[in-house]
Motif scaffolding. Structure first.
Motif, mmCIF file in Angstrom:
data_model
loop_
_atom_site.group_PDB
_atom_site.id
_atom_site.type_symbol
_atom_site.label_atom_id
_atom_site.label_comp_id
_atom_site.label_asym_id
_atom_site.label_seq_id
_atom_site.Cartn_x
_atom_site.Cartn_y
_atom_site.Cartn_z
ATOM 1 N N GLU A 86 0.833 -1.204 0.000
ATOM 2 C CA GLU A 86 0.000 0.000 0.000
ATOM 3 C C GLU A 86 0.868 1.254 0.000
ATOM 4 O O GLU A 86 0.583 2.228 -0.718
ATOM 5 C CB GLU A 86 -0.906 -0.017 1.234
ATOM 6 N N SER A 136 2.328 1.923 -3.427
ATOM 7 C CA SER A 136 1.361 2.277 -4.478
ATOM 8 C C SER A 136 1.038 3.763 -4.488
ATOM 9 O O SER A 136 0.501 4.287 -5.471
ATOM 10 C CB SER A 136 0.072 1.477 -4.294
ATOM 11 N N HIS A 137 1.362 4.461 -3.383
ATOM 12 C CA HIS A 137 1.111 5.911 -3.263
ATOM 13 C C HIS A 137 -0.334 6.258 -3.597
ATOM 14 O O HIS A 137 -0.625 7.255 -4.275
ATOM 15 C CB HIS A 137 2.063 6.689 -4.166
ATOM 16 N N GLY A 138 -1.255 5.431 -3.088
ATOM 17 C CA GLY A 138 -2.674 5.703 -3.307
ATOM 18 C C GLY A 138 -3.202 5.265 -4.657
ATOM 19 O O GLY A 138 -4.404 5.381 -4.927
ATOM 20 N N ARG A 139 -2.337 4.789 -5.525
ATOM 21 C CA ARG A 139 -2.772 4.328 -6.853
ATOM 22 C C ARG A 139 -3.469 2.984 -6.707
ATOM 23 O O ARG A 139 -2.925 2.052 -6.125
ATOM 24 C CB ARG A 139 -1.549 4.198 -7.768
ATOM 25 N N PRO A 140 -4.707 2.846 -7.232
ATOM 26 C CA PRO A 140 -5.393 1.561 -7.119
ATOM 27 C C PRO A 140 -4.661 0.486 -7.913
ATOM 28 O O PRO A 140 -4.290 0.693 -9.065
ATOM 29 C CB PRO A 140 -6.784 1.846 -7.713
ATOM 30 N N LEU A 141 -4.427 -0.644 -7.281
ATOM 31 C CA LEU A 141 -3.715 -1.742 -7.917
ATOM 32 C C LEU A 141 -4.656 -2.899 -8.202
ATOM 33 O O LEU A 141 -5.530 -3.218 -7.396
ATOM 34 C CB LEU A 141 -2.576 -2.231 -7.007
ATOM 35 N N GLU A 152 -0.884 -7.128 -9.381
ATOM 36 C CA GLU A 152 -0.075 -6.065 -9.967
ATOM 37 C C GLU A 152 1.026 -5.634 -9.007
ATOM 38 O O GLU A 152 0.813 -5.513 -7.798
ATOM 39 C CB GLU A 152 -0.952 -4.855 -10.305
ATOM 40 N N PRO A 198 3.466 -3.025 -7.189
ATOM 41 C CA PRO A 198 3.400 -1.593 -6.858
ATOM 42 C C PRO A 198 4.644 -0.820 -7.282
ATOM 43 O O PRO A 198 4.688 0.405 -7.137
ATOM 44 C CB PRO A 198 3.264 -1.603 -5.339
ATOM 45 N N SER A 216 7.519 1.006 -9.568
ATOM 46 C CA SER A 216 7.435 1.896 -10.723
ATOM 47 C C SER A 216 8.806 2.479 -11.029
ATOM 48 O O SER A 216 9.619 2.690 -10.119
ATOM 49 C CB SER A 216 6.445 3.029 -10.433
#
Length: 338
Positions: A224, A227-232, A236, A238, A240
């Protein structure tokens, strides 16, 4: 069946915790979410462990350290089992980790600790089947990440360069000395080709790859966070490529110039390319007269302190910060030579 321990090393902010999140998503592997730092803060500091009083002083110190307390060690069991075999620092540290893995129902224990590569010789002697994974990252991004956590760090670029060079030179040495038992993983490779890199790690460890490692299912809080708030989506990763090159525009050019000059050979060896930097005549004069000498002094100071701590841990050993030590009743146990 003997399950060989796994050690994750490398400097801070190089991806050790990221790799740990992947590995604990494997059903066989247990690695605590925080570095135990037992080797860094306690190894060799309490005298000969064949003497009971030294064992007790070491145990008292370990049980006050928050990174050890979170592993929920059982002092009575540790005393009993430690007395049944070689009375060495590494074996006591290993028992603490082994017991924690057993409570998690995992057959294989591991440890992530910054610069644990310092102790590769002792660790491989202590644990003949041990395997060590050394995380490395572009020194400029590593420095940027360090400044995010410790913006007032006194070592600045000089200390950061010393730390990175020390670690990378140990990596090169240990790879030569322990072929098949020592693996180098670039953070950039883990981010850019995560599945391929994790499959290579699994091959090295003798474990089967599982897709849960890519998605970090076994470390939901870290997944979590990354993911920095990005929905996964399920499965997937996290990770990048946005984590690469963060230093650009954030690190002062004079500090980049120092790092790129004094770590040039090692950066090239690990495929980190220097950035072109432009300076005016006045700025170049300041680099030569002020910035480079100042950071070289910091680099040298870091090396001197590291050498003392490593060669004479009983007298100059590293200590946990006061905020990481629980003050129980009674006097704080003193290391040997205090």
């Amino acid at each position: 069946m003997v399950h060989n321990p796994i050690f994750i090393g490398g400097p801070d902010r190089c991806g050790k915790t990221t790799l740990r999140a992947c590995l604990v998503s494997h059903p066989n592997i247990s690695i605590p979410s925080v570095g135990s730092n037992m080797w860094s803060y306690f190894y060799g500091q309490y005298g000969d462990l064949r003497q009971d009083e030294n064992v007790e002083r070491l145990l008292a110190a370990l049980l006050r350290y928050k990174h050890v307390r979170c592993l929920d060690p059982d002092p009575a069991r540790l005393r009993r089992e430690f007395a049944e075999g070689p009375r060495t620092y590494g074996r006591l540290f290993g028992l603490i980790q082994q017991h924690h893995a057993e409570r998690e129902g995992r057959p294989r224990w591991g440890d992530q600790t910054g610069l644990i590569e310092r102790y590769a010789d002792v660790i491989f002697e202590e644990f003949p089947g041990a395997q060590m994974i050394h995380m490395i990252r572009d020194p400029r991004d590593r420095y940027y990440g360090s400044l995010e956590l410790w913006p007032d760090g006194k070592g600045r670029a000089g200390g950061a360069t010393a730390r990175w060079l020390y670690s990378t030179r140990l990596a090169q040495r240990n790879l030569r000395r322990y072929p098949g038992r020592y693996l180098l993983v670039r953070f950039e490779s883990l981010v850019r080709q995560p599945e391929q890199t994790l499959r290579e790690v699994c091959d090295f460890l003798g474990e089967s790859y599982t897709p849960a490692m890519l998605s970090m299912d076994g470390a939901p809080e870290y997944r979590e966070k990354r993911s920095h708030g990005r929905p996964l989506q399920p499965g997937e990763s996290p990770l990048s490529e946005a984590y690469i090159g963060l230093y650009r525009g954030a690190i002062p050019p004079a500090e980049l110039a120092f790092m790129q000059r004094f770590a040039a050979r090692e950066m090239a060896a690990f495929d980190y390319q220097p950035d072109p930097l432009q300076f005016s005549a006045a700025e170049r004069a300041r680099l030569v007269a002020v910035d480079f000498p100042m950071n070289m002094a910091r680099l040298t100071a870091w090396r001197v302190v590291e050498g003392l701590q490593q060669r004479a841990p009983g007298r100059f050993g590293r200590r946990p910060s006061s905020g990481m030590v629980v003050r129980d009743a009674g006097a704080t146990p003193q290391p040997a030579g205090s």
